[in-house]
Design a protein around this motif. Structure first.
Motif, short mmCIF file in Angstrom:
data_model
loop_
_atom_site.label_atom_id
_atom_site.label_comp_id
_atom_site.label_asym_id
_atom_site.label_seq_id
_atom_site.Cartn_x
_atom_site.Cartn_y
_atom_site.Cartn_z
N LEU A 87 0.82 -1.21 0.00
CA LEU A 87 0.00 0.00 0.00
C LEU A 87 0.86 1.27 0.00
O LEU A 87 0.49 2.28 -0.60
N LYS A 88 2.04 1.22 0.64
CA LYS A 88 2.98 2.35 0.58
C LYS A 88 3.43 2.57 -0.86
O LYS A 88 3.53 3.70 -1.33
N GLN A 89 3.70 1.48 -1.56
CA GLN A 89 4.13 1.56 -2.96
C GLN A 89 3.03 2.21 -3.81
O GLN A 89 3.33 3.08 -4.64
N VAL A 90 1.79 1.83 -3.60
CA VAL A 90 0.67 2.41 -4.35
C VAL A 90 0.56 3.90 -4.05
O VAL A 90 0.42 4.72 -4.97
N ALA A 91 0.62 4.28 -2.76
CA ALA A 91 0.54 5.69 -2.39
C ALA A 91 1.67 6.49 -3.05
O ALA A 91 1.44 7.59 -3.55
N ASN A 92 2.87 5.92 -3.08
CA ASN A 92 4.00 6.59 -3.73
C ASN A 92 3.79 6.71 -5.23
O ASN A 92 4.08 7.75 -5.83
N GLU A 93 3.27 5.66 -5.87
CA GLU A 93 3.05 5.66 -7.31
C GLU A 93 2.09 6.76 -7.74
O GLU A 93 2.28 7.38 -8.78
N VAL A 94 1.03 6.97 -6.94
CA VAL A 94 0.03 7.96 -7.32
C VAL A 94 0.31 9.33 -6.72
O VAL A 94 -0.43 10.27 -6.95
N GLY A 95 1.37 9.46 -5.92
CA GLY A 95 1.68 10.73 -5.28
C GLY A 95 0.75 11.04 -4.12
O GLY A 95 0.48 12.19 -3.81
N GLY A 96 0.27 9.97 -3.48
CA GLY A 96 -0.64 10.12 -2.36
C GLY A 96 0.07 10.02 -1.03
O GLY A 96 1.26 10.30 -0.92
N ASP A 97 -0.66 9.58 -0.02
CA ASP A 97 -0.14 9.52 1.35
C ASP A 97 -0.69 8.27 2.02
O ASP A 97 -1.74 7.75 1.65
N ILE A 98 0.03 7.79 3.01
CA ILE A 98 -0.43 6.66 3.83
C ILE A 98 0.04 6.90 5.25
O ILE A 98 1.17 7.35 5.48
N VAL A 99 -0.84 6.64 6.20
CA VAL A 99 -0.50 6.81 7.61
C VAL A 99 -1.23 5.73 8.40
O VAL A 99 -2.33 5.33 8.05
N GLN A 100 -0.58 5.26 9.47
CA GLN A 100 -1.22 4.30 10.35
C GLN A 100 -1.75 5.04 11.57
O GLN A 100 -1.03 5.79 12.21
N LYS A 101 -3.02 4.84 11.87
CA LYS A 101 -3.68 5.45 13.03
C LYS A 101 -3.78 4.38 14.10
O LYS A 101 -4.50 3.41 13.96
N ASP A 102 -2.99 4.54 15.17
CA ASP A 102 -2.91 3.55 16.25
C ASP A 102 -2.59 2.17 15.67
O ASP A 102 -1.91 2.07 14.68
N ASP A 103 -3.10 1.12 16.30
CA ASP A 103 -2.83 -0.24 15.82
C ASP A 103 -3.98 -0.80 15.00
O ASP A 103 -3.96 -1.97 14.64
N ASP A 104 -4.99 0.05 14.69
CA ASP A 104 -6.17 -0.53 14.07
C ASP A 104 -6.59 0.06 12.73
O ASP A 104 -7.51 -0.45 12.12
N GLN A 105 -5.91 1.09 12.24
CA GLN A 105 -6.35 1.69 10.98
C GLN A 105 -5.19 2.18 10.13
O GLN A 105 -4.20 2.69 10.64
N LEU A 106 -5.36 2.02 8.82
CA LEU A 106 -4.49 2.64 7.83
C LEU A 106 -5.34 3.61 7.04
O LEU A 106 -6.48 3.29 6.69
N ILE A 107 -4.81 4.80 6.77
CA ILE A 107 -5.51 5.77 5.93
C ILE A 107 -4.62 5.96 4.71
O ILE A 107 -3.45 6.33 4.83
N ILE A 108 -5.18 5.69 3.52
CA ILE A 108 -4.44 5.78 2.28
C ILE A 108 -5.16 6.78 1.38
O ILE A 108 -6.38 6.68 1.20
N THR A 109 -4.41 7.75 0.84
CA THR A 109 -5.01 8.78 0.01
C THR A 109 -4.37 8.80 -1.38
O THR A 109 -3.23 8.39 -1.55
N PRO A 110 -5.11 9.32 -2.35
CA PRO A 110 -4.57 9.46 -3.71
C PRO A 110 -3.79 10.76 -3.86
O PRO A 110 -3.59 11.50 -2.89
N SER A 111 -3.40 11.04 -5.08
CA SER A 111 -2.67 12.26 -5.42
C SER A 111 -3.40 13.51 -4.97
O SER A 111 -4.61 13.61 -5.09
N GLY A 112 -2.63 14.44 -4.42
CA GLY A 112 -3.20 15.73 -4.05
C GLY A 112 -3.87 15.78 -2.70
O GLY A 112 -4.35 16.82 -2.28
N ILE A 113 -3.92 14.65 -2.00
CA ILE A 113 -4.56 14.62 -0.67
C ILE A 113 -3.55 14.05 0.32
O ILE A 113 -3.08 12.94 0.16
#
Length: 122
Positions: A87-113
């Motif tokens: 998922l980090k690779q996908v976020a990097n490919e599209v110019g997005g972002d990825i962050v882990q919220k505590d131990d229970d959630q990942l938030i993945i965004t596309p380009s520009g967000i």
């Protein structure tokens, strides 16, 4: 405690004992299932296995945001490491972002967000 409160609270709200009064019933028939002309949608996904990564990747490539529930996995789990790397690779490919919220959630965004690392409020 609402979804956003849980999302933004310390410890994910796990220490709070929920009662029926904590929930509000929503009449789903009264709501439109699609928001007209929405350029970006937010999807909530459950990551149970590696197959779930495919639909998450598709959503990110389509320009949508995904909040993925990873409670089924330990953050030190090898499968979770592989999924996170993918998922980090996908976020990097599209110019997005990825962050882990505590131990229970990942938030993945596309380009520009981007996902701010600072909490609002207190």
């Amino acid at each position: 405690m609402g979804f956003m409160d849980r999302l933004l609270s310390e410890g994910g709200g796990r220490s709070h004992q929920h009662t029926v009064d904590d929930y509000v019933e929503i009449d789903l028939d009264a709501l439109d299932s699609e928001v007209p002309d929405a350029g970006t949608n937010i999807h909530v996904a459950k990551l149970d296995n590696k197959q779930d990564v495919i639909v998450i990747k598709d959503a990110i490539y389509d320009g949508d945001i995904v909040i993925a529930d990873i409670t089924r996995h330990s953050t030190s789990d090898r499968t979770m490491e592989h999924i996170t790397d993918e998922l980090k690779q996908v976020a990097n490919e599209v110019g997005g972002d990825i962050v882990q919220k505590d131990d229970d959630q990942l938030i993945i965004t596309p380009s520009g967000i981007g996902v701010s690392r600072k909490k609002l409020g207190r």
